[in-house]
Design a protein around this motif. Structure first.
Motif, PDB file in Angstrom:
ATOM      1  N   LYS A 195       0.687  -1.405  -0.133  1.00  0.00           N
ATOM      2  CA  LYS A 195       0.070   0.216   0.407  1.00  0.00           C
ATOM      3  C   LYS A 195       1.127   1.178  -0.002  1.00  0.00           C
ATOM      4  O   LYS A 195       0.429   2.369  -0.278  1.00  0.00           O
ATOM      5  N   GLU A 196       1.804   0.936   0.761  1.00  0.00           N
ATOM      6  CA  GLU A 196       2.750   2.329   0.637  1.00  0.00           C
ATOM      7  C   GLU A 196       3.806   2.742  -0.783  1.00  0.00           C
ATOM      8  O   GLU A 196       3.004   3.730  -0.801  1.00  0.00           O
ATOM      9  N   VAL A 197       3.546   1.782  -1.121  1.00  0.00           N
ATOM     10  CA  VAL A 197       4.860   1.573  -2.426  1.00  0.00           C
ATOM     11  C   VAL A 197       3.397   1.972  -3.380  1.00  0.00           C
ATOM     12  O   VAL A 197       4.372   2.789  -5.080  1.00  0.00           O
ATOM     13  N   ILE A 198       1.893   1.927  -3.597  1.00  0.00           N
ATOM     14  CA  ILE A 198       0.803   1.645  -4.555  1.00  0.00           C
ATOM     15  C   ILE A 198       0.771   3.099  -4.187  1.00  0.00           C
ATOM     16  O   ILE A 198       1.006   4.323  -4.992  1.00  0.00           O
ATOM     17  N   SER A 199       0.701   3.931  -2.664  1.00  0.00           N
ATOM     18  CA  SER A 199       0.635   4.877  -2.580  1.00  0.00           C
ATOM     19  C   SER A 199       1.672   6.260  -3.455  1.00  0.00           C
ATOM     20  O   SER A 199       1.906   7.017  -4.434  1.00  0.00           O
ATOM     21  N   ASP A 200       3.426   5.907  -3.689  1.00  0.00           N
ATOM     22  CA  ASP A 200       3.724   6.293  -3.689  1.00  0.00           C
ATOM     23  C   ASP A 200       4.188   6.142  -5.121  1.00  0.00           C
ATOM     24  O   ASP A 200       4.601   7.831  -6.526  1.00  0.00           O
ATOM     25  N   LEU A 201       3.841   5.720  -6.138  1.00  0.00           N
ATOM     26  CA  LEU A 201       3.783   5.563  -7.249  1.00  0.00           C
ATOM     27  C   LEU A 201       2.528   5.835  -8.389  1.00  0.00           C
ATOM     28  O   LEU A 201       2.193   5.297  -9.090  1.00  0.00           O
ATOM     29  N   SER A 217      -4.045  -0.123 -13.244  1.00  0.00           N
ATOM     30  CA  SER A 217      -4.631  -0.948 -12.879  1.00  0.00           C
ATOM     31  C   SER A 217      -3.880  -2.380 -11.731  1.00  0.00           C
ATOM     32  O   SER A 217      -2.590  -3.009 -12.603  1.00  0.00           O
ATOM     33  N   LEU A 218      -4.357  -2.009 -10.937  1.00  0.00           N
ATOM     34  CA  LEU A 218      -3.503  -2.845 -10.213  1.00  0.00           C
ATOM     35  C   LEU A 218      -4.309  -3.939  -9.550  1.00  0.00           C
ATOM     36  O   LEU A 218      -5.384  -3.868  -9.211  1.00  0.00           O
ATOM     37  N   ILE A 219      -3.794  -5.312  -9.375  1.00  0.00           N
ATOM     38  CA  ILE A 219      -5.015  -6.389  -8.937  1.00  0.00           C
ATOM     39  C   ILE A 219      -4.009  -7.226  -7.244  1.00  0.00           C
ATOM     40  O   ILE A 219      -3.299  -7.803  -7.771  1.00  0.00           O
ATOM     41  N   ARG A 254      10.469  -3.226   0.506  1.00  0.00           N
ATOM     42  CA  ARG A 254       9.376  -1.531   0.386  1.00  0.00           C
ATOM     43  C   ARG A 254      10.570  -1.557  -1.135  1.00  0.00           C
ATOM     44  O   ARG A 254       9.976  -1.452  -2.541  1.00  0.00           O
ATOM     45  N   GLN A 255      11.871  -1.242  -0.833  1.00  0.00           N
ATOM     46  CA  GLN A 255      12.546  -1.301  -2.373  1.00  0.00           C
ATOM     47  C   GLN A 255      12.268  -2.408  -4.042  1.00  0.00           C
ATOM     48  O   GLN A 255      12.037  -1.821  -4.743  1.00  0.00           O
ATOM     49  N   LEU A 256      12.001  -3.806  -2.943  1.00  0.00           N
ATOM     50  CA  LEU A 256      12.476  -4.772  -4.320  1.00  0.00           C
ATOM     51  C   LEU A 256      11.163  -4.630  -4.535  1.00  0.00           C
ATOM     52  O   LEU A 256      10.259  -4.284  -5.708  1.00  0.00           O
ATOM     53  N   PHE A 257       9.549  -4.306  -4.071  1.00  0.00           N
ATOM     54  CA  PHE A 257       7.956  -3.727  -4.609  1.00  0.00           C
ATOM     55  C   PHE A 257       8.457  -2.641  -5.157  1.00  0.00           C
ATOM     56  O   PHE A 257       7.397  -2.575  -6.280  1.00  0.00           O
ATOM     57  N   GLN A 258       8.984  -1.362  -4.853  1.00  0.00           N
ATOM     58  CA  GLN A 258       8.383  -0.467  -5.512  1.00  0.00           C
ATOM     59  C   GLN A 258       9.481  -0.349  -7.003  1.00  0.00           C
ATOM     60  O   GLN A 258       9.116  -0.203  -7.783  1.00  0.00           O
TER      61      GLN A 258
END
Length: 176
Positions: free
Chosen positions: A98-104, A114-116, A131-135
């Protein structure tokens, strides 16, 4: 031996001060760069009203803002990599995602992405590294999508036969 301990303590304090400075500086620099990118996007949307030379300037400004964001992130990563000795702890991947999606968010909207995702597990790890991996994975999936289709990213998890969690990130990217 006492002198060595004193020098080690001084070095540890110096590293902490450096990490704190880099963290604060990168955070403070990220917001103006984001604003430049947002205003550049707004100008680019009015492309029909701009002269060709102005369009080129806006495009260069956006590319430079993106490079600056990447440099700031790299600086922060370098600082953390050289000083972080954080032990593994339980990390809720839903919170990280959720943090990464907020940043992106801006990048996702700009590309009509879209993200599912299904609920993710809590695992033992380093929050910063996860976090960095997901980002990195999500931003690359968005940046390098097929121009004919908006990016669609699916994130799932499953417990494998060895009782380890597998996280799958699937996109419609252009491939390697």
């Amino acid at each position: 031996e006492t002198q060595l301990k004193l020098k080690t303590n001084e070095l540890e304090k110096s590293n902490q001060v450096m990490q704190d400075f880099v963290s604060i500086a990168s955070h403070d620099l990220q917001e103006p760069v984001r604003k430049i990118a947002v205003f550049g996007s707004r100008l680019a949307e009015k492309g029909d009203n701009l002269k060709p030379e102005a369009k080129e300037y806006v495009s260069r400004m956006q590319k430079t803002a993106l490079r600056m964001q990447n440099l700031i992130e790299d600086l922060l990563l370098f600082s953390r990599a050289s000083t972080d000795k954080e032990p593994f702890k339980n990390i809720d991947l839903n919170i990280i995602l959720k943090e990464v999606i907020s940043d992106l968010e801006l990048l996702i909207k700009k590309n009509n992405g879209s993200l599912i995702f299904s609920p993710l597990p809590t695992i033992r790890g380093n929050a910063t590294q996860l976090r960095q991996l997901f980002q990195n994975l999500l931003s690359n999936a968005i940046k390098f999508h097929n121009v004919d289709k908006p990016p669609k990213i699916e994130i799932t998890s499953r417990l494998n036969e060895q009782d380890n969690w597998e996280i799958c990130i699937k996109d419609q990217g252009i491939g390697l």
